[in-house]
Enzyme design. Structure first.
Site, PDB file in Angstrom:
ATOM      1  N   GLU A   1      -4.850   6.961  11.771  1.00 62.68           N
ATOM      2  CA  GLU A   1      -4.736   6.355  11.118  1.00 62.68           C
ATOM      3  C   GLU A   1      -4.956   4.442  12.182  1.00 62.68           C
ATOM      4  O   GLU A   1      -3.307   5.199  13.190  1.00 62.68           O
ATOM      5  CB  GLU A   1      -4.431   5.335  10.063  1.00 62.68           C
TER       6      GLU A   1
ATOM      7  N   HIS B   1       3.467   7.641   5.852  1.00 59.66           N
ATOM      8  CA  HIS B   1       3.366   5.465   6.187  1.00 59.66           C
ATOM      9  C   HIS B   1       3.545   4.800   5.023  1.00 59.66           C
ATOM     10  O   HIS B   1       3.033   4.783   3.805  1.00 59.66           O
ATOM     11  CB  HIS B   1       2.731   5.278   7.530  1.00 59.66           C
TER      12      HIS B   1
ATOM     13  N   HIS C   1      -2.279  11.498   5.745  1.00 56.38           N
ATOM     14  CA  HIS C   1      -4.072  11.934   5.273  1.00 56.38           C
ATOM     15  C   HIS C   1      -4.097  12.705   6.749  1.00 56.38           C
ATOM     16  O   HIS C   1      -3.186  12.868   7.306  1.00 56.38           O
ATOM     17  CB  HIS C   1      -4.781  10.605   5.205  1.00 56.38           C
TER      18      HIS C   1
ATOM     19  N   HIS D   1       2.038   6.817   1.387  1.00 56.19           N
ATOM     20  CA  HIS D   1       1.584   8.058   2.242  1.00 56.19           C
ATOM     21  C   HIS D   1       0.754   8.768   2.743  1.00 56.19           C
ATOM     22  O   HIS D   1       1.878   8.040   3.907  1.00 56.19           O
ATOM     23  CB  HIS D   1      -0.371   7.414   1.322  1.00 56.19           C
TER      24      HIS D   1
ATOM     25  N   GLU E   1     -10.703   6.719   1.824  1.00 53.82           N
ATOM     26  CA  GLU E   1      -9.591   5.990   1.073  1.00 53.82           C
ATOM     27  C   GLU E   1      -9.006   6.045  -0.197  1.00 53.82           C
ATOM     28  O   GLU E   1      -8.098   6.739  -0.630  1.00 53.82           O
ATOM     29  CB  GLU E   1      -9.552   4.177   1.487  1.00 53.82           C
TER      30      GLU E   1
ATOM     31  N   ARG F   1       0.793  -0.770  -0.223  1.00 57.08           N
ATOM     32  CA  ARG F   1      -0.245  -0.060   0.026  1.00 57.08           C
ATOM     33  C   ARG F   1       1.406   1.034   0.022  1.00 57.08           C
ATOM     34  O   ARG F   1       1.899   1.455   0.892  1.00 57.08           O
ATOM     35  CB  ARG F   1      -0.651   0.097   1.393  1.00 57.08           C
TER      36      ARG F   1
HETATM   37 MN    MN Z   1      -2.641   5.758   5.847  1.00 58.38          MN
END
Ligand code: MN
Ligand code: MN
Length: 407
Positions: free
Chosen positions: A127, A166, A123, A121, A189, A118
């Site tokens: 999280e 992360h 945000h 990124h 997401e 993943r």
């Molecule tokens: Mn994340």
């Protein structure tokens, strides 16, 4: 009536009777839930019916007599969410958009095949992650340039505060599946800040100037985001470890399964908040296991809405919403439950196997008020004046919390 006519009539009559019997049998077969019938109330469904869905929501179809009034929908199944399929796995989410009551918290369910990433990124939202199956590597770098990498397995958790960049990567075997919890129901997401997407939308000359190298150094940057993509399973972490400006002051991961649970006759609870996991800044949680027939006791949370994710087993929950309103919902593995702040609830194991789920709150600390403790620790005559219950009902209640009560 001619003989021929009579015979036709009899055949038709027989056919009608057979059809009626078949209809009744079909109706019974279509309503394995027992149908919308409770004692003398209700009636069978004559029109279209969805037996498998109705059987999953028995307490909506034929509610307990104590249910009354209008409640928001407090159940959503990941089976009904859009799944974003990628070469390396998939991701699906239950947010305010799927479940309008979920204003404080959103949940993502993600799967990564062995080695899949993943992408790097960040945000706006905090999280909080929980490994459902398999093992994975998480990395982060904080605002002081301090680096963090760790490998974690099933039942363990991580927490990345708002804005901390992360990555998540599956290790070997069958990869991993996990949950991501965010402290905002509007989280999306598909709207995170992605490394590849950002650099694809930054002029090459700016990148060159930023790193003090020629533009050609960035010739291989993808034109579009990678999001979830396949990669080789990484080698041992000790070989790859980077310290940057030093270790982060608080570990971003926590070994929840190494934590001693609060054990009762009815099950066990592992509570994780900032008192045991100091990196948790916005989210706390409990991993709850309830034995068959047992129940997470009647309680409420003064500090936050609660989001639940069901890992295994079956349950029902009744939520009381004041003004004579209460509603009962049934859950099974893969379902999401939600309870607005301060609304009391219980969760009962209605199956014949272990019930296992997580409760998540938008708060760095765990807080619940127990009905049993409230009544036991109030002068008895005052309680008796309200409920007329005998003193013996309250006598066994202990000063330490017993979140799960036995059958
Ligand atoms: Mn994340
Ligand atoms: Mn609760």
């Amino acid at each position: 009536m001619s003989n021929l006519q009579r015979r036709d009539f009899m055949v038709t009559g027989l056919a009608a009777t057979t059809a009626a019997l078949a209809g009744a049998a079909r109706a019974a077969a279509q309503e394995p839930s027992g149908g919308p019938i409770r004692g003398k109330e209700g009636a069978s469904i004559l029109g279209p019916t969805n037996p498998s869905r109705e059987a999953q929501s028995r307490d909506r179809l034929a509610p307990p007599v104590t249910d009354h009034g209008t409640l928001p929908n407090l159940k959503f199944s990941f089976a009904d969410t859009h799944n974003r399929l990628q070469p390396g796995g998939w991701a699906r989410q239950t947010t305010h958009r799927e479940m309008p009551v979920a204003t404080d918290l959103a949940i993502v369910n993600m799967r990564l095949k062995a080695g899949a990433i993943r992408e790097m990124h960040w945000h706006k939202e905090t999280e909080w992650g929980f490994v459902v199956k398999g093992s994975m590597r998480v990395t982060a770098v904080d605002d002081q340039g301090r680096a963090f990498q760790d490998d974690i397995t099933e039942g363990n958790i991580w927490n990345f505060p708002t804005g901390i960049p992360h990555s998540l990567q599956a290790l070997g075997g069958d990869g991993c599946e996990f949950l991501l919890l965010f402290d905002d129901g509007d989280f999306n997401e598909d709207e995170t800040f992605l490394l590849t997407d950002w650099l694809a939308h930054t002029p090459r000359e700016a990148l060159a100037k930023n790193f003090g190298v020629p533009e050609e150094a960035f010739a291989k940057i993808p034109k579009e985001e990678l999001y979830i993509f396949p990669a080789d399973v990484p080698g041992p972490l000790e070989k790859d470890r980077v310290t940057g400006a030093g270790p982060v002051p608080k570990s971003y991961t926590h070994r929840l399964m190494d934590q001693k649970p609060v054990e009762t006759k009815g099950g066990r609870v592992r509570i994780v908040d900032s008192s045991v996991f100091p990196a948790t800044t916005a989210i706390s949680a409990a991993l709850v296991e309830v034995e068959p027939g047992g129940m997470r006791e009647l309680h409420w949370h003064p500090n936050s809405d609660e989001l639940q994710y069901y890992l295994e087993g079956r349950s029902r929950m009744t939520v009381y919403a004041s003004e004579s309103s209460a509603g009962t919902f049934d859950y099974q593995a893969g379902d999401v439950g939600y309870v607005p702040r301060n609304m009391p609830h219980y969760i009962e194991n209605t199956g014949d196997s272990l019930l296992r789920y997580i409760e998540v709150w938008k708060s760095p600390w765990f807080s619940d008020v127990s009905l049993r403790q409230w009544l036991a620790f109030t002068p008895y005559e005052l309680v008796r004046a309200h409920l007329g219950i005998d003193r013996s009902v309250l006598a066994p209640i202990q000063v330490h919390k017993t979140p799960v009560v036995p059958a």
